[in-house]
Design an enzyme around this catalytic site. Sequence first.
Site, PDB file in Angstrom:
ATOM      1  N   SER A   1       9.538  11.081  -5.323  1.00  0.00           N
ATOM      2  CA  SER A   1      10.597  11.789  -4.349  1.00  0.00           C
ATOM      3  C   SER A   1      11.276  13.173  -4.759  1.00  0.00           C
ATOM      4  CB  SER A   1      11.705  10.754  -4.116  1.00  0.00           C
ATOM      5  OG  SER A   1      11.307   9.573  -3.499  1.00  0.00           O
TER       6      SER A   1
HETATM    7  N1  SAH Z   1      10.914   5.571  -6.713  1.00  0.00           N
HETATM    8  C1  SAH Z   1       9.700   6.078  -6.965  1.00  0.00           C
HETATM    9  C2  SAH Z   1       9.146   6.739  -5.363  1.00  0.00           C
HETATM   10  C3  SAH Z   1       7.896   6.115  -5.055  1.00  0.00           C
HETATM   11  S1  SAH Z   1       7.647   6.256  -3.351  1.00  0.00           S
HETATM   12  C4  SAH Z   1       9.904   7.397  -7.720  1.00  0.00           C
HETATM   13  O1  SAH Z   1      10.532   7.599  -8.328  1.00  0.00           O
HETATM   14  O2  SAH Z   1       8.700   7.567  -8.287  1.00  0.00           O
HETATM   15  C5  SAH Z   1       7.595   4.552  -2.839  1.00  0.00           C
HETATM   16  C6  SAH Z   1       6.965   3.678  -3.408  1.00  0.00           C
HETATM   17  O3  SAH Z   1       7.100   2.410  -2.792  1.00  0.00           O
HETATM   18  C7  SAH Z   1       5.420   3.661  -3.585  1.00  0.00           C
HETATM   19  O4  SAH Z   1       5.219   3.597  -4.955  1.00  0.00           O
HETATM   20  C8  SAH Z   1       4.832   2.440  -2.709  1.00  0.00           C
HETATM   21  O5  SAH Z   1       3.686   2.200  -3.246  1.00  0.00           O
HETATM   22  C9  SAH Z   1       5.971   1.738  -2.799  1.00  0.00           C
HETATM   23  N2  SAH Z   1       5.996   0.541  -1.853  1.00  0.00           N
HETATM   24  C10 SAH Z   1       5.747   0.540  -0.518  1.00  0.00           C
HETATM   25  N3  SAH Z   1       5.737  -0.509   0.128  1.00  0.00           N
HETATM   26  C11 SAH Z   1       6.147  -1.341  -0.987  1.00  0.00           C
HETATM   27  C12 SAH Z   1       6.494  -2.824  -0.696  1.00  0.00           C
HETATM   28  N4  SAH Z   1       6.573  -3.475   0.406  1.00  0.00           N
HETATM   29  N5  SAH Z   1       7.038  -3.362  -1.835  1.00  0.00           N
HETATM   30  C13 SAH Z   1       7.091  -2.838  -3.009  1.00  0.00           C
HETATM   31  N6  SAH Z   1       6.774  -1.536  -3.196  1.00  0.00           N
HETATM   32  C14 SAH Z   1       6.462  -0.732  -2.076  1.00  0.00           C
END
Ligand code: SAH
Length: 217
Positions: A66
């Site tokens: 993000s």
């Molecule tokens: N907090 C992260 C942002 C990652 S983007 C960072 O700092 O890099 C959002 C993330 O949510 C992705 O990695 C995606 O794979 C995950 N995601 C999507 N659906 C999900 C679910 N049902 N359970 C767990 N993670 C999920």
Amino acid sequence: MEIKENFKHKGNRKKLIDLLQSKGIEDESVLEAMNRIPRHLFLNSAFEDHAYEDKAFPIAANQTISHPYTVAFQTSLLHVMPGDKILEVGTGSGYQTAVLVAMGAEVYTIERQKALVDFSRQMFQKLKIEPRYQTFGDGYKGLPTFAPFDKILVTAGTPVIPTVLLGQLIIGGIAVIPIGEINQKMFSFLRIDERRYEQMEFGDYQFVPMLENKDDL
Ligand code: SAH
């Protein structure tokens, strides 16, 4: 924390913190934690020179890390206190997890992409960052065996309010969740009692979609 970085990284990071402050982030503990976490190490080295710009970047499995502003804003809405037990849905690169751990939180984090579970685990080991619990699974289910949580942070966009997650908050706990099908609005939910939540809506954001546990998991 052992950090591979130079003065340029440090200088650029400080400029990013100043930028976040000028964009309205006031919580000193958020700014201080983000000033400590080496975001450039969480990105593909191709983006290293841009790591301290307020930009999102691709990470493995078609996901994104993000924008720093988004991380700072979501974290501010959580009102993190040292010792808070926090459920994070969407470990991704592990950057947001690292910020919460740096703020003294006990973090329980879930990710549904195996490649990212592995990547973030390596990052935590390398930087000696210790979330309380890290797992591969479907964040829509939360972590019932560890519930309730003081705070819940969702870092992917959910089409509807994930009520299962809200049910895993303590009374008085806060959840921060981007909600919307294509674009999202940021919401925070304060649990008032067994059945009631005080809901607040903030600005527009764009997140990768939160996906349910399907065959590809
Ligand atoms: N907090 C992260 C942002 C990652 S983007 C960072 O700092 O890099 C959002 C993330 O949510 C992705 O990695 C995606 O794979 C995950 N995601 C999507 N659906 C999900 C679910 N049902 N359970 C767990 N993670 C999920």
